[in-house]
Structure formats: structure tokens, C-alpha cells
Design a protein around this motif. Structure first.
Motif, PDB file in Angstrom:
ATOM      1  N   HIS A 112      -3.152  10.519   6.747  1.00  0.00           N
ATOM      2  CA  HIS A 112      -4.216  10.332   7.734  1.00  0.00           C
ATOM      3  C   HIS A 112      -5.279  11.397   7.599  1.00  0.00           C
ATOM      4  O   HIS A 112      -4.975  12.535   7.326  1.00  0.00           O
ATOM      5  CB  HIS A 112      -3.650  10.346   9.152  1.00  0.00           C
TER       6      HIS A 112
ATOM      7  N   PHE B  33      -3.883  -5.092   7.771  1.00  0.00           N
ATOM      8  CA  PHE B  33      -3.422  -3.864   8.390  1.00  0.00           C
ATOM      9  C   PHE B  33      -2.898  -4.220   9.786  1.00  0.00           C
ATOM     10  O   PHE B  33      -3.639  -4.814  10.577  1.00  0.00           O
ATOM     11  CB  PHE B  33      -4.634  -2.914   8.477  1.00  0.00           C
TER      12      PHE B  33
ATOM     13  N   LYS C 109      -9.231   2.511  10.396  1.00  0.00           N
ATOM     14  CA  LYS C 109      -8.285   3.412  11.068  1.00  0.00           C
ATOM     15  C   LYS C 109      -8.986   4.273  12.117  1.00  0.00           C
ATOM     16  O   LYS C 109      -8.508   4.401  13.243  1.00  0.00           O
ATOM     17  CB  LYS C 109      -7.606   4.320  10.045  1.00  0.00           C
TER      18      LYS C 109
ATOM     19  N   HIS D 200      -8.675  -7.518  -0.806  1.00  0.00           N
ATOM     20  CA  HIS D 200      -8.338  -8.080   0.501  1.00  0.00           C
ATOM     21  C   HIS D 200      -7.395  -7.131   1.210  1.00  0.00           C
ATOM     22  O   HIS D 200      -6.358  -6.768   0.666  1.00  0.00           O
ATOM     23  CB  HIS D 200      -7.690  -9.457   0.341  1.00  0.00           C
TER      24      HIS D 200
ATOM     25  N   GLN E 147       5.289  -0.486   5.675  1.00  0.00           N
ATOM     26  CA  GLN E 147       5.112  -0.590   4.230  1.00  0.00           C
ATOM     27  C   GLN E 147       3.660  -0.243   3.888  1.00  0.00           C
ATOM     28  O   GLN E 147       2.764  -0.477   4.691  1.00  0.00           O
ATOM     29  CB  GLN E 147       5.365  -2.019   3.768  1.00  0.00           C
ATOM     30  N   ASP E 148       3.495   0.264   2.696  1.00  0.00           N
ATOM     31  CA  ASP E 148       2.145   0.529   2.222  1.00  0.00           C
ATOM     32  C   ASP E 148       2.064  -0.067   0.823  1.00  0.00           C
ATOM     33  O   ASP E 148       2.569   0.505  -0.124  1.00  0.00           O
ATOM     34  CB  ASP E 148       1.911   2.036   2.211  1.00  0.00           C
TER      35      ASP E 148
ATOM     36  N   LEU F 163      -0.848   3.473  15.271  1.00  0.00           N
ATOM     37  CA  LEU F 163      -1.224   3.316  13.863  1.00  0.00           C
ATOM     38  C   LEU F 163      -0.120   3.776  12.912  1.00  0.00           C
ATOM     39  O   LEU F 163      -0.045   3.293  11.782  1.00  0.00           O
ATOM     40  CB  LEU F 163      -2.505   4.092  13.556  1.00  0.00           C
TER      41      LEU F 163
ATOM     42  N   PHE G 150       1.808   0.932  11.593  1.00  0.00           N
ATOM     43  CA  PHE G 150       1.089  -0.149  10.905  1.00  0.00           C
ATOM     44  C   PHE G 150       1.414  -0.196   9.419  1.00  0.00           C
ATOM     45  O   PHE G 150       1.430   0.833   8.744  1.00  0.00           O
ATOM     46  CB  PHE G 150      -0.433   0.033  11.053  1.00  0.00           C
ATOM     47  N   SER G 151       1.628  -1.392   8.914  1.00  0.00           N
ATOM     48  CA  SER G 151       1.730  -1.586   7.467  1.00  0.00           C
ATOM     49  C   SER G 151       0.350  -1.898   6.904  1.00  0.00           C
ATOM     50  O   SER G 151      -0.505  -2.450   7.598  1.00  0.00           O
ATOM     51  CB  SER G 151       2.677  -2.745   7.152  1.00  0.00           C
ATOM     52  N   THR G 152       0.177  -1.544   5.633  1.00  0.00           N
ATOM     53  CA  THR G 152      -1.084  -1.807   4.957  1.00  0.00           C
ATOM     54  C   THR G 152      -0.810  -2.615   3.691  1.00  0.00           C
ATOM     55  O   THR G 152       0.070  -2.255   2.918  1.00  0.00           O
ATOM     56  CB  THR G 152      -1.759  -0.493   4.501  1.00  0.00           C
TER      57      THR G 152
ATOM     58  N   LYS H  58       3.975  -0.114  -5.512  1.00  0.00           N
ATOM     59  CA  LYS H  58       3.899   0.422  -4.159  1.00  0.00           C
ATOM     60  C   LYS H  58       3.072   1.695  -4.165  1.00  0.00           C
ATOM     61  O   LYS H  58       3.181   2.522  -5.052  1.00  0.00           O
ATOM     62  CB  LYS H  58       5.301   0.718  -3.649  1.00  0.00           C
ATOM     63  N   GLY H  59       2.268   1.836  -3.160  1.00  0.00           N
ATOM     64  CA  GLY H  59       1.457   3.035  -3.068  1.00  0.00           C
ATOM     65  C   GLY H  59       2.219   4.148  -2.374  1.00  0.00           C
ATOM     66  O   GLY H  59       3.375   4.005  -1.999  1.00  0.00           O
ATOM     67  N   LYS H  60       1.534   5.238  -2.197  1.00  0.00           N
ATOM     68  CA  LYS H  60       2.147   6.344  -1.473  1.00  0.00           C
ATOM     69  C   LYS H  60       2.047   6.081   0.033  1.00  0.00           C
ATOM     70  O   LYS H  60       1.211   5.308   0.468  1.00  0.00           O
ATOM     71  CB  LYS H  60       1.420   7.640  -1.815  1.00  0.00           C
ATOM     72  N   PRO H  61       2.874   6.750   0.823  1.00  0.00           N
ATOM     73  CA  PRO H  61       2.765   6.589   2.274  1.00  0.00           C
ATOM     74  C   PRO H  61       1.390   7.039   2.762  1.00  0.00           C
ATOM     75  O   PRO H  61       0.671   7.755   2.070  1.00  0.00           O
ATOM     76  CB  PRO H  61       3.844   7.512   2.835  1.00  0.00           C
ATOM     77  N   HIS H  62       1.071   6.623   3.960  1.00  0.00           N
ATOM     78  CA  HIS H  62      -0.235   6.969   4.510  1.00  0.00           C
ATOM     79  C   HIS H  62      -0.479   8.461   4.572  1.00  0.00           C
ATOM     80  O   HIS H  62       0.406   9.227   4.888  1.00  0.00           O
ATOM     81  CB  HIS H  62      -0.337   6.486   5.959  1.00  0.00           C
TER      82      HIS H  62
END
Lengths: 432, 461
Positions: free
Chosen positions: B461, A263, A340, A260, A248-249, A419, A422-424, B455-459
């Protein structure tokens, strides 16, 4: 008082220092409680801790908060003796009682002067064996829980941790808020507490630790007495395995000045075969405060945070690997990329030999500190006992730490830490 | 999660009430002073092969001036940033490599640096503490990074925490003139305008052997510690300590009441009365102070104490309550405080009245023999339990000596507590708890303008 840096949670969770001199006796009571005993007559004090596998991992979505409430109400009246009288009776002999609760465990402790131990243990037995779970007290305490939960819903850190656990565990009970929700708490009745107690506060799964001023013979009889008044349940449910959930993000707005950030993902359980390389690796990465890479990169070089850390919290099943920090809202993006990059760099290249040696020196060189008081011995032995570590764990610990190599750490991190899984969670996103 | 608020209350208790439960009569403290003025105290405890070393400076927010609040704490951070012969962070690295733990804390009355080590490693800590006592390097570059860290600390500790804000406001209206009215971490504006020169000035003014105390506890021999201290600290020249003006809060004539609007769900009450500290010259007996010490125990020492029983369990007006009082400090001004979080639909006025009526009950009826004996038993038992902690033993000596007391006042602590009667409690309640010396801060909870969680967008990188 202002403290230069926060005392890191990981020390409590993972601190592992061997002391061959610590003589731990171990046996099982007639009803199947495992007992661990450390004899010490240097102070006229006895400490007892009794632990049950009855943390919030035993909750269901329907009954979320039941485990916590059962723990909370154990000192609120027993065998018809009211809570005030009970508390007064402990205080009248200077005895201290306490309770502890987390995802896996519900536990209760007693500290008494040795010359008052008979009376203190009698009272403690009443508490453990005959809880009343009075409906009226439950109603009062439910309101207090609800008030605290409503308050927590306004606090960015509490919002973030709750959301983070939900994000990485989905419907597994590790993802439930351990104090429950307002809805679920309002459903809980006194009979639910009684049933929960009979199902999980059981002699055949209890773990008892005794430290201090009693003989081996006395410890045997104390443990036997504590154990024999507890319920027995041979049909205990297994703790469900942790299933992989889609990462999830999550971004949540909040008017606070700091954001806050949490991660991570579930990675390591107790008695994990990769424990030593992951533990030492994280010590270098973010588990040891100053000198650890996360603190160096994000606090020391950039001044972005007061506190940043990472830890593995091994549980019966896969516990979280977690990185957390707080920073001014406009800096959270920068902090997240640094986190990250720092972790990815560590996974790719591993630690240097020098870093590894420094960590080993720190971990093994300070083992005596872990056993500097009866309280510390109690905390450490309790952790070992609850998770059923082998008795030679302490004797072999230093050697196992010293045997860890750079390539073992790199291999373990490459295999276990990804990574992309990983959820953020960020609470307090910058709206500008 | 649930215990967050409870934890705060407990923390007050630990810091305020339990703090001055002494180590017991059988504990010898060895004392020595070097020619340069450094005082050394050693408490031998051979239960485990460990040692605690603490260096206390008599410099805290009490000594700060307007416009430079927070500098004591900022300097504490800078003390880890290197000396003439060590790099920034090297102090921590060396202690870590020795298997040690170390940290520091700043209070209103003092700044303390400590290490916990396996006993043979004591010389490492002494050598490095002696080094940073005289050779600290405060570079502008390191300062500019660290001041950002401290500002983040203030945001986290105070500005985003309504109860901490209430406490800051409370202190500032209770103490108009006295420096206890200023926050230890400093006002944000002062931090924003602080320079490395302010930190240097602070270091130059206050950091020297004649303004410091070394406390060592654990598996050591006092004579060896004294010799070691002579070796490492003995050559450091004394400093010229600035004159400290006596600071006194003017008499308070009338209640001081303030309301804090803060984003929160629950309200909160912090109320307190000006109260005395023990006289450092023992010219005045400490009867009132010991009575107040017992009273805070009667009200809130354990879950069997009055406030929890009457206000949380019986009338259910509050979800949490606590009380605090400190009978010792360096600044000679103290307060007796009560804290409470009202239950849903209970107003802060109702709660304040309930707390005041608990005080009135003491004034009118005193306490029962059972209650009084119970709290005395608890104090005596805690005295034994405290011997379990080497760190605590050292901390107690360091605090008292830095505040300007002799640690020997601990020896009579229990006998003084034992002498307190119900009449004494009535007398101090009547003497100190009047509306004219009352200060109250309440939180007026404001709704939180939280946009819907999105909800945000997916990562990427």
C-alpha cells in the motif's frame, strides 16, 4: 452506435425506487408458490415470470454447469413435442418467451397478447411442467457451450471475471464459472438434468410474477395452474454460507492492448441490515456514473478509462463488492492506485453532506422512471419477490433513503469495507 | 459468459430488425416547427408520470471527411464539458439532481442526446439542451483528457474485439467510396491527430436548430411542449449548414473477400450483399425493401427461424448465426448481412456454402405459407409490445426524421409487410443476392501467446 458511457450494471441490481401507487397483490398457491400480481389494462398484453432458486449456486464442482444447462434446455422440447414445433407454436400466436440465469436464479418469462393468453399459457405450462431434456439435444448444446467457453478463454474480460470470482469465493459455488467448465460439462447426462429439475424447479419454492391485462381472478387461476404441474421437494438443501478466503493478487499476461482490472471482495447479502447506508454510499463512490467519485477521479480528471464503476451485488449470501475498469496496459498501475486511494479516502472521511444530498435527490427524485412500463414493473417486482422483500418495501423506500446520514455511511463503510481483504485480478499486465 | 456472442447477434436483431416495427395506427404524433427551423415531435403517453426528451442532430460519421473520422462521436463527448455558463460535468449533475437519467449516442446518420425524467422536470432538460446547442465551450484542456477516454473506448470496443474488427473491415471493403465504410468511433490515427479545433469546427458546422429535431414522449400535452420549446429554443439563430454532397457507392462487380487474422479460438464469418433503402421521396415503391425485411425475419427473427433451425440445430455447422438488414438510413446504401460462428472443425468455407445454400433455397422454393404467416404474426404482435416503451417510441420518430423520412411511413408498415408473398421473397433473393455483389470477411484465428498465468506479489500500500 457509440454510447457515451456504459449503462451501469448496478442500476439493474440495486435500483430501488419507491412508488406508493404501485398496487402489488400477493398470495401463495396451494402448492406453496409465492405469487405477485400487478394489474394493468392499458395495453392488451400479459407478462409472466416464474423464478426458481436454481442458479449456479446449486452446482457442485463435479456438476458445474448443470444448473445453467438445465435452464438452457427448458425450451428444447416438452412432452414429446420437439423444440422446433414448440418454438413455432409460440411464434404462431406472436408470444415471446425468454429465460434468465444467474448465480441465485433460474427463471422463465412469457409475454403474450391478452387475446392469445389461453393458448400461450398452455404452451408455457408444457415447457415448465414436462421438459424432455433429450440426450441428443444435450450433446449438441454441450458442444456449443464448450465452443463459447473456449472462446471466452481467449477474451481478457472473460478471463478476468472468472478468475476474480474464483479468487474471492474459493470453493463456494458463487466462485464457479456459471456456465461450467469443459470437463464438468462433458460429464453431464440427461438424467442429471432431470434430477436437477425435480430437485429445484419446485412448486414449493417457485415465485410467480404476473403483470398486465388480466383480472385478479384470472391471475389466481393462471398462477394456480402454473404452480400445480411443478414437482414438489420438501428436502431442499440450504445454500452454503460464504466463508472468508485469503485474498489473492493475480496478474495474467495477455496480448490485448488494454488491461482489465477487477478489485473487490464479498460483502453484502440481500436484506442486509446495512443495505441503505452501503447502497447510498456506493452511489456516491462509484455507482452512479458521472458525478461519482471513481468516474471523476479516473475518467474525468485523468482520462484513463472509458468506464469505471463499483457496485454491491447482494445475493442470498454475501455477494461481491466489485470495482472494475479497462485501461491501456501501461496505465493500469496508476489506475489501481487511484482506485485504492479513492475508496480508502471514502472509508476514512465519508461523503460530504452535499454529495449525500445529491445522491438522495437522484435516487428518490427518479422513482417514477422505475415503473414507466410493464417491463420495468416486471423487472422490479421480480427482484423484490424473488428475494422476499417485505411488501411495504416500496412504500418505505424513499423515507429510508432520506433517513441515511453521512455518519451512517461512514460507519457502515468502516465496518464492512476493508481494502486489506480485497483481491485484485489484472489480465493484460504490462510486460515492459 | 455464454451469452456474449449470442448477445451480439441479438443486438443486431434489435437494432436492425425490430427497430422499424411501428407504433401502431392509434398513435398520434404532434408536429410543430419553430421559425429558426427546429422541428418538434410530441408523442403523448400518459401511462406513467414520466417524460423522455431527445435532441437529434443530423450529423454523424456519414458527414465526416478523411483524416477526421470519429469527430462526430468526440463532439458528443465534449457536449458534456460545459458551456459559457456551466462547468464541465454540470449538465450531468443537474439532471442527476432532478432524479433523471441521461446519455447520448452517435451513429453513422445522427447524434442523439436524451434525458428521462419525472414529467414536471422537462423544462430543466429543455433549458440545458438549448444552452449547449449554442453556447458550448470546447477547451483544449478538457479536449486533451476526453480524447484519451475516446481512444480507450476504441481499444475496448474494437481493437481488442475480433468480431468488431471483422465488422470494421467488412464495412470498409463493402463501401469503398461511401462514408459508411468508415468506423463511427474513428480510426485510431485520426483520433491521435485530432485537436480541439476539429471538434469546434464540427460543432460550428452542424449544431444549430435548423439541423436538429426535438422529440418529446410521455405524460405531456403537445401544446405545452411546443410553447416550452419556443421559450427555450426559439431565440437560437439558425446556422448555415454546409452543403452535403450526394455520396454513392459505385457498382460492385465481383465478390470482395477479406481475411482477418486475430487472436481467437473460434473463427467467424460476416457476409453480405448490397441492398436498397426506402426511397425518401416515395418516387419508387418499397416492395423490394419490405420483402427483404420479411426475409430477414424468416431467416433469423426468433429461435424458430430458419438459420438457427437448419445450421445450428440440424446440420450443426455453426454454434451461432444471425442476419440483419435495415431498410431505412440517411446514406441511401444498405446491406443484407449474415453472421455465423462455425462449430469446431467446420471450416469457414463450409459455413459460407451452408449460408449460401439457405439463400438458394429461398430463390428456388420460396417459403411456406406457415412460415410467412408466422413472421407476419410476430411483426403484428411486436407492434403491440413496443407500445410498452416510451423511449422506443421517441427513438423511432427521431431516427426516421433525422434520416430524412417522415415518421408517417410507419403507418403503412404493417399493411406493407402483410402484402409480401413468397414470390416476392424469391424475386428479391434472385435480384440482390448474387456473387458479384457479395462481401465476405472471415476471421482466421491466431493462437494467443499468453505466458503462463503468474501470481504477483502481495499488495504494497
Amino acid at each position: 452506435m457509440c454510447i457515451k458511457r456504459v449503462i451501469l450494471l448496478c442500476f439493474l441490481l440495486l435500483s430501488s425506487y419507491a412508488n406508493a401507487a404501485l398496487d402489488i397483490k400477493n398470495w401463495t398457491t396451494k402448492n406453496g408458490s409465492r405469487v405477485y400480481f400487478v394489474e394493468s389494462h392499458k395495453l392488451p398484453v400479459v407478462d409472466i415470470n416464474i423464478m426458481f432458486t436454481a442458479g449456479s449456486v446449486r452446482d457442485t464442482e463435479e456438476t458445474n454447469g448443470l444448473a445453467s444447462m438445465t435452464n438452457h434446455l427448458m425450451f428444447s422440447g416438452s412432452a414429446g413435442i420437439g423444440e422446433q414445433e414448440l418454438m413455432n407454436s409460440f411464434a404462431d400466436i406472436g408470444a415471446q418467451v425468454g429465460s434468465n440465469f444467474n448465480r441465485d436464479q433460474s427463471s422463465f418469462s412469457l409475454r403474450t397478447l391478452s387475446d392469445k393468453k389461453t393458448k400461450a399459457i398452455d404452451l408455457f405450462k408444457l415447457v415448465l411442467h414436462k421438459p424432455d431434456f433429450d440426450q441428443n439435444i444435450l450433446a449438441r448444446e454441450t458442444k456449443r457451450y464448450v465452443a463459447n467457453i473456449s472462446q471466452a478463454e481467449t477474451m481478457p474480460e472473460a478471463i478476468a471475471t472468472k478468475k476474480f470470482m474464483k479468487s474471492i469465493y474459493g470453493n463456494h459455488p458463487y466462485g464457479f464459472p456459471s456456465s461450467g467448465t469443459i470437463d464438468s460439462l462433458n460429464r453431464i447426462k440427461s438424467t442429471d438434468l432431470k434430477n436437477f429439475y425435480s430437485n429445484y424447479y419446485i412448486a414449493n419454492q417457485a415465485v410467480i410474477v404476473i403483470v398486465g391485462d388480466v383480472s385478479n381472478k384470472q391471475a389466481k387461476s393462471i398462477a394456480e395452474e402454473l404452480s400445480k404441474g411443478l414437482p414438489i421437494n420438501k428436502n431442499i438443501k440450504d445454500i452454503p454460507d460464504v466463508k472468508k478466503v485469503t485474498k489473492q493478487d493475480v496478474r495474467i499476461s495477455h496480448p490485448a492492448k488494454q488491461a482489465h482490472l477487477y478489485f473487490g471482495t464479498p460483502i453484502m447479502k440481500r436484506n442486509d441490515p446495512d443495505f441503505f447506508p452501503l447502497y447510498v454510499g456506493n452511489h456516491i463512490l462509484g455507482g452512479s456514473g458521472f458525478g461519482s467519485r471513481l468516474t471523476e477521479e479516473i475518467r474525468e480528471k485523468k482520462g484513463l478509462v472509458y468506464s469505471v464503476y463499483s457496485y454491491f451485488m447482494p445475493l442470498f449470501k454475501k455477494g461481491p463488492f466489485e470495482v472494475a475498469l479497462q485501461t491501456s496496459k501501461d496505465q493500469v498501475g496508476e489506475a489501481l492506485s487511484l482506485v485504492k486511494n479513492t475508496i480508502q479516502n471514502f472509508i476514512d472521511k465519508g461523503p460530504s453532506e452535499k454529495e449525500l444530498q445529491a445522491s438522495k435527490d437522484n435516487i428518490t427524485g427518479g422513482f417514477a422512471l422505475r415503473f414507466g412500463s410493464n417491463k420495468k414493473i416486471m423487472n422490479y417486482v421480480s427482484m423484490m419477490a424473488f428475494y422476499n422483500y417485505p411488501l411495504d418495501y416500496l412504500k418505505t423506500f424513499t423515507d429510508k433513503i432520506n433517513a441515511v446520514t453521512v455518519s451512517q455511511i461512514t460507519t457502515a463503510f468502516k465496518k464492512r469495507v476493508d481494502l486489506n481483504e480485497f483481491s485484485t485480478v489484472i489480465v493484460g499486465v504490462d510486460e515492459r | 459468459m455464454f451469452t456474449l456472442k449470442e448477445l451480439n447477434v441479438k443486438l443486431f436483431k434489435i437494432l436492425v430488425f425490430l427497430l422499424f416495427i411501428p407504433m401502431g395506427a392509434n398513435s398520434t404524433v404532434h408536429k410543430h416547427a419553430l421559425d429558426n427551423g427546429l422541428k418538434i415531435f410530441v408523442k403523448e403517453d400518459n401511462r406513467a408520470p414520466i417524460v423522455v426528451s431527445q435532441v437529434w442532430y443530423r450529423a454523424g460519421s456519414l458527414d465526416e471527411v478523411n483524416g477526421k473520422t470519429g469527430v462526430a462521436h468526440v463532439l458528443e463527448h465534449m457536449m458534456f464539458k460545459g458551456t459559457k455558463t456551466t462547468k464541465p460535468g454540470e449538465f450531468s449533475e443537474i439532471i442527476a439532481a432532478a432524479g433523471g437519467r441521461e446519455n447520448a449516442f452517435t451513429g453513422a446518420d445522427y447524434t442523439c442526446y436524451f434525458q428521462q425524467l419525472e414529467k414536471s422536470k422537462l423544462p430543466i432538460s429543455m433549458k440545458m439542451e438549448a444552452d449547449r446547442m449554442q453556447n458550448l465551450v470546447i477547451s483544449e484542456e478538457e479536449f486533451l483528457k476526453e480524447i484519451k477516454v475516446v481512444m480507450e473506448e476504441r481499444l475496448w470496443r474494437t481493437e481488442d474485439n475480433p468480431e468488431a474488427q471483422a465488422n470494421e473491415l467488412f464495412n470498409s471493403i463493402m463501401f469503398h467510396a461511401h462514408p459508411y465504410g468508415k468506423p463511427i468511433v474513428g480510426w485510431m490515427n485520426d483520433l491521435e491527430n485530432m485537436t480541439y479545433k476539429d471538434a469546434e469546427e464540427w460543432y460550428k458546422n452542424w449544431y444549430g436548430p435548423n439541423n436538429a429535431i426535438l422529440v418529446v414522449a410521455g405524460d405531456v400535452k403537445a401544446e405545452e411542449v411546443f410553447k416550452m420549446a419556443e421559450k427555450y429554443f426559439g431565440k437560437i439563430p439558425p446556422i448555415s449548414i454546409p452543403e452535403r454532397k450526394p455520396q454513392q457507392e459505385p457498382e460492385q462487380n465481383g465478390p470482395r473477400i477479406s481475411i482477418l487474422k486475430a487472436p481467437s479460438k473460434l473463427s467467424y464469418v460476416q457476409m453480405g450483399y448490397r441492398a436498397p433503402t426506402l426511397d425518401k421521396n416515395e418516387a419508387v415503391d418499397g416492395k423490394d425493401q419490405f420483402a427483404l425485411e420479411v426475409l430477414v425475419g424468416i431467416l433469423s427473427e426468433s429461435s424458430s427461424a430458419r438459420l438457427t433451425q437448419n445450421i445450428v440445430r440440424d446440420s450443426r455447422l455453426a454454434v451461432d448465426v444471425g442476419a440483419g438488414y435495415s431498410m431505412v438510413n440517411r446514406g441511401n446504401e444498405s446491406s443484407f448481412e449474415l453472421y455465423a460462428t462455425p462449430s469446431e472443425s467446420v471450416t469457414t468455407d463450409q459455413l459460407i456454402n451452408a449460408l449460401k445454400s439457405e439463400i438458394d433455397k429461398i430463390k428456388k422454393d420460396g417459403v411456406s405459407d406457415d412460415e410467412l404467416n408466422r413472421i407476419k404474426t410476430v411483426v403484428i404482435a411486436n407492434d403491440v409490445y413496443q407500445r410498452d416503451s416510451v423511449f422506443y417510441a421517441a427513438m423511432q420518430i427521431g431516427q426516421l426524421e433525422t434520416m430524412g423520412y417522415s415518421h408517417e411511413i410507419l403507418e403503412d408498415y404493417i399493411s406493407n409487410i402483410k402484402e409480401v408473398t413468397s414470390k416476392d421473397l424469391q424475386a428479391v433473393a434472385k435480384k440482390y443476392f448474387t456473387d458479384d455483389t457479395l462481401t465476405v470477411v472471415t476471421i482466421d484465428p491466431q493462437p494467443i501467446d499468453m505466458n503462463k498465468p503468474k501470481k504477483g506479489k502481495p499488495h504494497v500500500h
